[in-house]
Design a protein around this motif. Structure first.
Motif, PDB file in Angstrom:
ATOM      1  N   LYS A 295      40.696  30.998  49.266  1.00  0.00           N
ATOM      2  CA  LYS A 295      41.146  29.678  49.704  1.00  0.00           C
ATOM      3  C   LYS A 295      41.719  28.862  48.539  1.00  0.00           C
ATOM      4  CE  LYS A 295      39.533  25.912  52.610  1.00  0.00           C
ATOM      5  NZ  LYS A 295      40.594  25.891  53.566  1.00  0.00           N
ATOM      6  N   GLN A 296      41.037  28.968  47.388  1.00  0.00           N
ATOM      7  CA  GLN A 296      41.490  28.257  46.189  1.00  0.00           C
ATOM      8  C   GLN A 296      42.892  28.723  45.759  1.00  0.00           C
ATOM      9  OE1 GLN A 296      38.081  28.958  43.666  1.00  0.00           O
ATOM     10  NE2 GLN A 296      38.828  27.439  42.182  1.00  0.00           N
ATOM     11  N   LEU A 297      43.176  30.002  46.023  1.00  0.00           N
ATOM     12  CA  LEU A 297      44.432  30.581  45.528  1.00  0.00           C
ATOM     13  C   LEU A 297      45.569  30.470  46.529  1.00  0.00           C
ATOM     14  CD1 LEU A 297      43.058  33.731  43.681  1.00  0.00           C
ATOM     15  CD2 LEU A 297      43.705  31.514  42.731  1.00  0.00           C
ATOM     16  N   GLU A 298      45.247  30.056  47.745  1.00  0.00           N
ATOM     17  CA  GLU A 298      46.244  29.982  48.810  1.00  0.00           C
ATOM     18  C   GLU A 298      47.531  29.263  48.398  1.00  0.00           C
ATOM     19  OE1 GLU A 298      44.920  28.369  52.701  1.00  0.00           O
ATOM     20  OE2 GLU A 298      44.091  30.410  52.884  1.00  0.00           O
ATOM     21  N   PRO A 299      47.422  28.083  47.764  1.00  0.00           N
ATOM     22  CA  PRO A 299      48.662  27.349  47.467  1.00  0.00           C
ATOM     23  C   PRO A 299      49.596  28.069  46.496  1.00  0.00           C
ATOM     24  CG  PRO A 299      46.686  26.051  46.873  1.00  0.00           C
ATOM     25  CD  PRO A 299      46.212  27.367  47.379  1.00  0.00           C
ATOM     26  N   TYR A 300      49.110  29.089  45.789  1.00  0.00           N
ATOM     27  CA  TYR A 300      49.934  29.715  44.743  1.00  0.00           C
ATOM     28  C   TYR A 300      50.737  30.916  45.247  1.00  0.00           C
ATOM     29  CZ  TYR A 300      46.930  26.692  42.054  1.00  0.00           C
ATOM     30  OH  TYR A 300      46.255  25.595  41.588  1.00  0.00           O
ATOM     31  N   GLU A 301      50.629  31.219  46.552  1.00  0.00           N
ATOM     32  CA  GLU A 301      51.449  32.238  47.207  1.00  0.00           C
ATOM     33  C   GLU A 301      51.510  33.566  46.458  1.00  0.00           C
ATOM     34  OE1 GLU A 301      55.147  30.209  47.868  1.00  0.00           O
ATOM     35  OE2 GLU A 301      54.304  29.075  49.558  1.00  0.00           O
ATOM     36  N   GLY A 302      50.347  34.060  46.074  1.00  0.00           N
ATOM     37  CA  GLY A 302      50.291  35.409  45.523  1.00  0.00           C
ATOM     38  C   GLY A 302      50.507  35.513  44.019  1.00  0.00           C
ATOM     39  N   VAL A 303      50.951  34.433  43.369  1.00  0.00           N
ATOM     40  CA  VAL A 303      51.112  34.478  41.912  1.00  0.00           C
ATOM     41  C   VAL A 303      49.920  33.741  41.288  1.00  0.00           C
ATOM     42  CG1 VAL A 303      52.583  33.902  39.950  1.00  0.00           C
ATOM     43  CG2 VAL A 303      53.617  34.524  42.145  1.00  0.00           C
ATOM     44  N   TYR A 304      49.050  34.499  40.645  1.00  0.00           N
ATOM     45  CA  TYR A 304      47.827  33.890  40.117  1.00  0.00           C
ATOM     46  C   TYR A 304      48.136  32.944  38.956  1.00  0.00           C
ATOM     47  CZ  TYR A 304      43.138  33.345  38.300  1.00  0.00           C
ATOM     48  OH  TYR A 304      41.955  32.814  37.864  1.00  0.00           O
ATOM     49  N   PRO A 305      47.677  31.695  39.018  1.00  0.00           N
ATOM     50  CA  PRO A 305      48.050  30.711  38.000  1.00  0.00           C
ATOM     51  C   PRO A 305      47.166  30.732  36.755  1.00  0.00           C
ATOM     52  CG  PRO A 305      46.810  29.651  39.753  1.00  0.00           C
ATOM     53  CD  PRO A 305      46.902  31.098  40.131  1.00  0.00           C
ATOM     54  N   GLY A 306      46.308  31.741  36.615  1.00  0.00           N
ATOM     55  CA  GLY A 306      45.559  31.884  35.365  1.00  0.00           C
ATOM     56  C   GLY A 306      44.354  30.968  35.230  1.00  0.00           C
ATOM     57  N   LEU A 307      43.851  30.471  36.376  1.00  0.00           N
ATOM     58  CA  LEU A 307      42.776  29.469  36.327  1.00  0.00           C
ATOM     59  C   LEU A 307      41.562  29.919  35.508  1.00  0.00           C
ATOM     60  CD1 LEU A 307      42.921  28.372  40.093  1.00  0.00           C
ATOM     61  CD2 LEU A 307      44.034  27.308  38.107  1.00  0.00           C
ATOM     62  N   CYS A 308      41.186  31.193  35.622  1.00  0.00           N
ATOM     63  CA  CYS A 308      39.965  31.667  34.950  1.00  0.00           C
ATOM     64  C   CYS A 308      40.238  32.331  33.601  1.00  0.00           C
ATOM     65  CB  CYS A 308      39.224  32.665  35.847  1.00  0.00           C
ATOM     66  SG  CYS A 308      38.633  31.947  37.388  1.00  0.00           S
ATOM     67  N   ARG A 309      41.487  32.322  33.196  1.00  0.00           N
ATOM     68  CA  ARG A 309      41.909  33.077  32.014  1.00  0.00           C
ATOM     69  C   ARG A 309      41.017  32.869  30.794  1.00  0.00           C
ATOM     70  NH1 ARG A 309      48.023  33.820  29.692  1.00  0.00           N
ATOM     71  NH2 ARG A 309      48.289  35.840  30.672  1.00  0.00           N
ATOM     72  N   ASN A 310      40.686  31.630  30.522  1.00  0.00           N
ATOM     73  CA  ASN A 310      39.961  31.358  29.284  1.00  0.00           C
ATOM     74  C   ASN A 310      38.566  30.795  29.533  1.00  0.00           C
ATOM     75  OD1 ASN A 310      42.230  32.147  27.656  1.00  0.00           O
ATOM     76  ND2 ASN A 310      43.206  30.259  28.374  1.00  0.00           N
ATOM     77  N   LEU A 311      37.994  31.135  30.690  1.00  0.00           N
ATOM     78  CA  LEU A 311      36.690  30.564  31.027  1.00  0.00           C
ATOM     79  C   LEU A 311      35.532  31.476  30.658  1.00  0.00           C
ATOM     80  CD1 LEU A 311      37.480  28.759  34.418  1.00  0.00           C
ATOM     81  CD2 LEU A 311      37.539  27.861  32.080  1.00  0.00           C
ATOM     82  N   GLY A 312      35.818  32.727  30.308  1.00  0.00           N
ATOM     83  CA  GLY A 312      34.760  33.636  29.860  1.00  0.00           C
ATOM     84  C   GLY A 312      33.660  33.883  30.873  1.00  0.00           C
ATOM     85  N   HIS A 313      34.031  33.985  32.168  1.00  0.00           N
ATOM     86  CA  HIS A 313      33.028  34.276  33.203  1.00  0.00           C
ATOM     87  C   HIS A 313      32.361  35.624  32.968  1.00  0.00           C
ATOM     88  CE1 HIS A 313      34.250  30.952  35.698  1.00  0.00           C
ATOM     89  NE2 HIS A 313      35.456  31.432  35.922  1.00  0.00           N
ATOM     90  N   GLU A 314      31.103  35.720  33.479  1.00  0.00           N
ATOM     91  CA  GLU A 314      30.417  37.020  33.553  1.00  0.00           C
ATOM     92  C   GLU A 314      31.150  37.915  34.551  1.00  0.00           C
ATOM     93  OE1 GLU A 314      27.340  37.865  32.276  1.00  0.00           O
ATOM     94  OE2 GLU A 314      26.908  35.959  31.271  1.00  0.00           O
ATOM     95  N   ARG A 315      30.965  39.240  34.414  1.00  0.00           N
ATOM     96  CA  ARG A 315      31.600  40.161  35.358  1.00  0.00           C
ATOM     97  C   ARG A 315      30.947  40.138  36.732  1.00  0.00           C
ATOM     98  NH1 ARG A 315      33.386  46.031  33.383  1.00  0.00           N
ATOM     99  NH2 ARG A 315      33.916  46.011  35.585  1.00  0.00           N
ATOM    100  N   ARG A 316      29.665  39.767  36.754  1.00  0.00           N
ATOM    101  CA  ARG A 316      28.926  39.844  38.013  1.00  0.00           C
ATOM    102  C   ARG A 316      29.533  38.926  39.079  1.00  0.00           C
ATOM    103  NH1 ARG A 316      23.940  37.778  39.221  1.00  0.00           N
ATOM    104  NH2 ARG A 316      24.078  36.610  37.283  1.00  0.00           N
ATOM    105  N   ASP A 317      29.709  39.452  40.300  1.00  0.00           N
ATOM    106  CA  ASP A 317      30.248  38.655  41.410  1.00  0.00           C
ATOM    107  C   ASP A 317      31.636  38.086  41.123  1.00  0.00           C
ATOM    108  OD1 ASP A 317      28.417  38.880  43.400  1.00  0.00           O
ATOM    109  OD2 ASP A 317      27.144  37.262  42.633  1.00  0.00           O
ATOM    110  N   ALA A 318      32.432  38.832  40.392  1.00  0.00           N
ATOM    111  CA  ALA A 318      33.766  38.337  40.066  1.00  0.00           C
ATOM    112  C   ALA A 318      34.774  39.472  40.197  1.00  0.00           C
ATOM    113  CB  ALA A 318      33.796  37.786  38.638  1.00  0.00           C
ATOM    114  N   ALA A 319      36.012  39.094  40.492  1.00  0.00           N
ATOM    115  CA  ALA A 319      37.097  40.084  40.411  1.00  0.00           C
ATOM    116  C   ALA A 319      37.487  40.225  38.948  1.00  0.00           C
ATOM    117  CB  ALA A 319      38.284  39.613  41.233  1.00  0.00           C
ATOM    118  N   ILE A 320      38.107  41.348  38.600  1.00  0.00           N
ATOM    119  CA  ILE A 320      38.612  41.529  37.237  1.00  0.00           C
ATOM    120  C   ILE A 320      40.135  41.486  37.285  1.00  0.00           C
ATOM    121  CG2 ILE A 320      38.666  42.998  35.187  1.00  0.00           C
ATOM    122  CD1 ILE A 320      35.874  42.051  35.857  1.00  0.00           C
TER     123      ILE A 320
END
Ligand code: GLU
Ligand code: ZN
Length: 298
Positions: free
Chosen positions: A106-131
């Motif tokens: 839902k968060q990505l819907e407005p970007y029409e398939g081109v990922y805007p890099g929102l998580c690029r520099n957030l250093g999330h854990e791998r668990r429960d996340a896409a890579i």
């Protein structure tokens, strides 16, 4: 080492049965390989078991057999290749080339398939996340044997793309590149719906230090209303008792000239004739063809 000059392949996804559009792609790749004495492999792209109707894999292989396709060596199953995919993803994650993304659909819907890099520099854990894989702000281009020059700006037109889904399933883009090179594929012949995936695959090859294959993208067969043939449209599976006439129809879709007697021949005879007369330069240089516009087979 003596590496063969031509290794082709057909790589069906068993999310449905073979339909006329898949026959056109399979036939083009088969004829292109056999016409030069090359090898032809079959790889089952069974990356998404929940979307696989029971019996689809067996039905695909049976249909290929009934239509006169003969593949070299055993069928490779992507479900057996998870270790190879996982180790590359782990390496890229450690190197910071790949990162975890927790964005919802839902968060990505407005970007029409081109990922805007929102998580690029957030250093999330791998668990429960896409890579996702970072892409450079660069154009990737290649020369397709039918479609000519194709290019895409990875940053603007694709964005950092998913290589492993949040549910753990591996993404097509990564698996296809790793397996094609692992199997020594020199020539990729497939439907033009994958033209826009090719620049991402070239970037993956570059990261892996692997040579690019040759590409030939055949027209996608669409319904008169513009819909792609496929499971989503409920196109009929290929009937086993119509092999010769449908092979002839597929040859027409590929712009090949036809001997009028072929529709009454056996599938093996049609294949023999088609290999001997294969003319890739006659393939229509379009991305899509409406099935209804094909001439009736003689
Ligand atoms: N498995 C993909 C599909 O059925 C094709 C992969 C490929 O040819 O690169 O659409
Ligand atoms: Zn994200």
């Amino acid at each position: 080492m003596n590496s063969p000059a031509y290794i082709g392949r057909f790589a069906p996804t068993p999310s449905g049965f073979l339909h006329f559009g898949s026959l056109v792609a399979a036939l083009a790749s088969y004829l292109d390989a056999r016409a030069v004495g090359g090898q032809w492999l079959v790889r089952m792209e069974d990356l998404d078991p929940p979307r696989e109707p029971p019996g689809a894999q067996a039905a695909i292989l049976q249909a290929l057999e009934a239509y006169g396709f003969e593949w070299d060596g055993p069928v490779v199953y992507q479900s057996q290749r998870h270790d190879a995919y996982a180790s590359v993803i782990e390496r890229w994650f450690q190197q910071g080339l790949a990162y975890a993304c927790t964005c919802s659909r839902k968060q990505l819907e407005p970007y029409e398939g081109v990922y805007p890099g929102l998580c690029r520099n957030l250093g999330h854990e791998r668990r429960d996340a896409a890579i996702r894989l970072r892409v450079p702000e660069l154009k990737y281009s290649f020369s397709d044997r039918v479609q000519g020059h194709v290019e895409q700006h990875l940053g603007k037109d694709a964005g950092d793309f998913v290589i492993q889904r949040r549910d753990g399933l591996y993404a097509y883009q990564l698996a296809v590149v790793l397996d094609d090179s692992w199997q020594g594929v020199t020539d990729i012949v497939r439907g033009a719906d994958l033209l826009d995936s090719t620049p991402r695959q070239l970037y993956l090859l570059e990261l892996l230090g692997l040579p690019a294959p040759r590409y030939l993208h055949v027209p996608l067969i669409i319904q008169p209303d513009g819909n792609k043939l496929g499971k989503s449209y409920r196109s009929p599976p290929l009937p086993a008792d119509q092999a010769a006439p449908l092979l002839v129809r597929a040859l027409l879709a590929l712009g090949q000239s036809i001997d009028p007697h072929l529709a009454q021949a056996s599938p093996a005879d049609v294949m023999r004739w088609a290999i001997a007369h294969w003319a890739p330069e006659a393939i229509p240089k379009v991305r899509a063809l409406a099935e209804a516009q094909l001439r009736k087979p003689a």
